[in-house]
Design an enzyme around this catalytic site. Sequence first.
Site, short mmCIF file in Angstrom:
data_model
loop_
_atom_site.label_atom_id
_atom_site.label_comp_id
_atom_site.label_asym_id
_atom_site.label_seq_id
_atom_site.Cartn_x
_atom_site.Cartn_y
_atom_site.Cartn_z
N ASP A 330 43.67 42.67 38.37
CA ASP A 330 44.56 43.82 38.25
C ASP A 330 45.78 43.54 37.38
OD1 ASP A 330 42.95 45.43 39.81
OD2 ASP A 330 43.92 44.87 41.68
N ASP A 333 44.12 42.65 33.62
CA ASP A 333 43.35 43.76 33.05
C ASP A 333 44.19 45.01 32.85
OD1 ASP A 333 41.16 42.11 33.17
OD2 ASP A 333 40.18 43.14 34.83
N ALA A 412 44.47 52.40 40.89
CA ALA A 412 43.47 53.43 41.18
C ALA A 412 43.42 53.69 42.68
CB ALA A 412 42.11 53.05 40.60
N TYR A 414 43.68 51.33 45.19
CA TYR A 414 44.34 50.34 46.03
C TYR A 414 45.85 50.32 45.79
CZ TYR A 414 42.16 46.93 49.17
OH TYR A 414 41.64 46.28 50.27
N HIS A 464 34.63 42.46 49.87
CA HIS A 464 35.23 41.88 48.67
C HIS A 464 36.30 40.88 49.08
CE1 HIS A 464 37.42 45.56 49.77
NE2 HIS A 464 38.50 44.96 49.34
#
Length: 695
Positions: A330, A333, A412, A414, A464
């Site tokens: 995060d 990117d 997005a 989270y 995850h």
Amino acid sequence: MSTHQVSWSPSVVASTKVASHPLSPLSALEISRTSQLMRALYPSHVDLHFKVVTLEEPKKSQLIPYLDAEHHGRPRPALDRKAFVCYYIRNTDKLHEAVVNLTQQRVESNIRLGPNVHAPTDGEEILAVEKVALEDEGVKAEIAKLQLPEGTVVLTDPWIYGSDGIDDDRRMYQCFFYMRDPFNPSDLDSNHYAFPLTFSPVVDVVDMRVTRIDFIATGASAAARETQAMKIQPPSEYAPEYQDLRTDLKPLHVVQPEGASFNVIQSGETGRVIEWQKWTFRVGFNQREGVVIYNVRYDGRDLFYRLSLADMNIPYADPRPPFHRKAAFDMGDVGAGTMTNNLKLGCDCLGAIHYLNAVLSNDQGQPLLMENVVCIHEQDAGIGWKHTNYRTGGAAVVRSRELVVQSIITVANYEYILAFIFNQAGEITYEVRATGIVSTQPIDEGIEVPWGTVVHPGVLASHHQHFFSLRVDPAIDGHRNRLVYEEAHPMPRSEFNPAGVGYTIHETVVHQSSGLDLNYDTNRTYKIQNVSVRNPVNGKPVGYKIHAPPFQKMVADPESFHHKRAEFADHNLYVTQYRDDELYPGGKYTNQSRGGAGVRAWANRRDNVQDTDLVVFVQFGLQHATRIEDFPVMPCEIIKVSLKPANFFDKNPALDVPPSDQEFNRSTLLTEQHRQPAAAARIGADGDLCCTSKL
């Protein structure tokens, strides 16, 4: 990472004096000047797509004398202000990075980066990708096959494509599709993650077109089927207006009638220095890391040169395409600064709050004002220390006050609530609260899979992991530090230890850069020390110890792309010798990265880290085995890393905190003072014990 120097001539823009602290974020004017200088390198018809325009921090060897002179009130050496720039020639794969000297008004370097190096995304690009995906004729055909009610709103979350080594050299997005509640499509805040769709187009960012449409397996196998008419499930909303809210919760007011105890000192246009309870430090803010804490001192003593959350990675458990590539970096990117919330919009901080604004850059290289991205406030943290003399009932009690420097990012679906927390005992805690909405995908009714949990009819939340890396650049009473670990080991039974209960603490020095792990069976604890400065009471080296929680390391196979790319996710700590450009443990460019450019590679140099300038990367994280209670919005999961003094002070540094009492705290109920019967013996004039009595 391969590079080559781009041919260019230095450009000059009419100079206006730039006067700012070397660690202050770039101002709006500096961002505009930087992009102007970069554009001047190219013909007027060439359009540059700016990804990052941020402060290029001075070399540490130059900055340490500056900070030392600043602290002691001496004349400071002149340091040039510089900007780091990452940009594309728009609509091409020609990625460049440059350094602009703002003091001298010239471009110092301009390099085109090689293959498989991709810049982070930006808000304008994400919107463009969404538009391309939604307007694609093939995508429209798939939507038509769903046979959705008229007026249904379909939308997409573009994800960084990830890496698997198969036709993934070009920069791409994987677009996951959802829809709003078809029977309430006008609610813009409707939870679309309760309605995942079964197809996922891939968008090539250079050509800005859909190159293929992937179909998502919705059963227990890897087999995907053609798009079919969709069964509409009930919604699952998180917004308060959809809930039957509790009515028995009384108000709780956080009131500071005399204001806050901290001071925020403006340092130029964008710099801020914080003073609170013997702490002083500088707050920075940038596109990638968000909040950065510089030049941390306690009561005038050096502690840390630079602190930041330097990287995070979230790999997913579903092994089937396209989810096998799903591993978000995060910060690398996208960028924590880019994703930061405006904190004034909600009750994100309580009490007497000071907000900080920031200035980042947009895709045109122009300044982008980010309002209220950092909130600074104090909070009560319960009892700091207490002792009651059970003989007299006399109690000394101090409540702990904390200073919180907080930001919140939305990625997005989270949210991460990120906070540096300073207390009155000389301790720093970094806290992450993970919340928001789990990433969802469709699943057939009646199906269960071991790599995820059904959280709503037709909705699977894949398991995850969350990995975070806190970069700690220490300066414990100076910059020649070492890393040691101490362990508790039992003494062997002997004449000296006949009962077998004795144990000792052993300390081991880490000599070379490496990846290191905790061992809870021996209470292995890492400490950063300065052996040239000794505690005046016990003679031990002054230091700070690291308290980090356990976490499961990267589950993915060591030969997988997940493992290769998230170089920090295989050890609790990494220690490296300091180098100026080694800030990000996952590598400088994580978008579709291949690995080999991060902290694992740096540690493998096996540099000396004993009594030198070192950096410690502290990893912490979560194994998020999803549960139905995580939906439609997840209660906060809280994880913390603490940096605590270890023989740094000559006693408890919070002894001078004023005692807690009713007049100061204004609580509404006083309880009876604790006292219990006890006996005492007094020594008489002849040395005998006498006058034994109950108190």
